[in-house]
Design a protein around this motif. Structure first.
Motif, PDB file in Angstrom:
ATOM      1  N   HIS A   1       5.328  -4.282   5.789  1.00 46.71           N
ATOM      2  CA  HIS A   1       4.625  -5.293   4.990  1.00 46.71           C
ATOM      3  C   HIS A   1       4.316  -4.742   3.604  1.00 46.71           C
ATOM      4  O   HIS A   1       4.538  -5.413   2.586  1.00 46.71           O
ATOM      5  CB  HIS A   1       3.338  -5.720   5.697  1.00 46.71           C
ATOM      6  N   GLN A   2       3.795  -3.515   3.555  1.00 46.32           N
ATOM      7  CA  GLN A   2       3.460  -2.910   2.269  1.00 46.32           C
ATOM      8  C   GLN A   2       4.705  -2.693   1.418  1.00 46.32           C
ATOM      9  O   GLN A   2       4.668  -2.875   0.204  1.00 46.32           O
ATOM     10  CB  GLN A   2       2.726  -1.589   2.486  1.00 46.32           C
TER      11      GLN A   2
ATOM     12  N   LEU B   1       0.762   5.513  10.887  1.00 45.51           N
ATOM     13  CA  LEU B   1       0.485   4.166  10.400  1.00 45.51           C
ATOM     14  C   LEU B   1       1.435   3.225  11.130  1.00 45.51           C
ATOM     15  O   LEU B   1       2.579   3.577  11.408  1.00 45.51           O
ATOM     16  CB  LEU B   1       0.718   4.108   8.887  1.00 45.51           C
TER      17      LEU B   1
ATOM     18  N   SER C   1       4.774  -1.951  11.388  1.00 47.60           N
ATOM     19  CA  SER C   1       4.694  -3.302  10.817  1.00 47.60           C
ATOM     20  C   SER C   1       3.884  -3.301   9.522  1.00 47.60           C
ATOM     21  O   SER C   1       4.217  -4.007   8.563  1.00 47.60           O
ATOM     22  CB  SER C   1       4.079  -4.273  11.820  1.00 47.60           C
ATOM     23  N   ARG C   2       2.844  -2.483   9.440  1.00 43.27           N
ATOM     24  CA  ARG C   2       2.043  -2.389   8.212  1.00 43.27           C
ATOM     25  C   ARG C   2       2.846  -1.740   7.085  1.00 43.27           C
ATOM     26  O   ARG C   2       2.793  -2.178   5.937  1.00 43.27           O
ATOM     27  CB  ARG C   2       0.765  -1.599   8.473  1.00 43.27           C
TER      28      ARG C   2
END
Length: 70
Positions: free
Chosen positions: A42-43, A35, A38-39
């Motif tokens: 953010h999560q 994954l 950056s995701r």
């Protein structure tokens, strides 16, 4: 590092467009998946970290939780 969820480890390879990835382990099937870093960050800021590798595994986790509350 400290800014990753428990069990996550960085992927030394860069993505197609230079993005960094991390490896996570699916909580439904145990498969390892990548994954975008950056995701994940953010999560984590929004207190949601994806721990499922696919939509089918996400549905399985939701089904298990519904059955556990019954």
């Amino acid at each position: 590092s400290d800014d990753l969820p428990p069990g996550a480890r960085p992927d030394p390879r860069l993505g197609l467009h230079g993005g960094q990835y991390v490896f996570l382990t699916c909580e439904a099937c145990g498969r390892e998946f990548r994954l975008l870093l950056s995701r994940v960050r953010h999560q984590m800021r929004h207190d949601i970290v994806q721990q499922r590798c696919s939509r089918a595994c996400a549905e399985e986790v939701r089904r298990r939780r519904r059955e556990a509350t019954r």
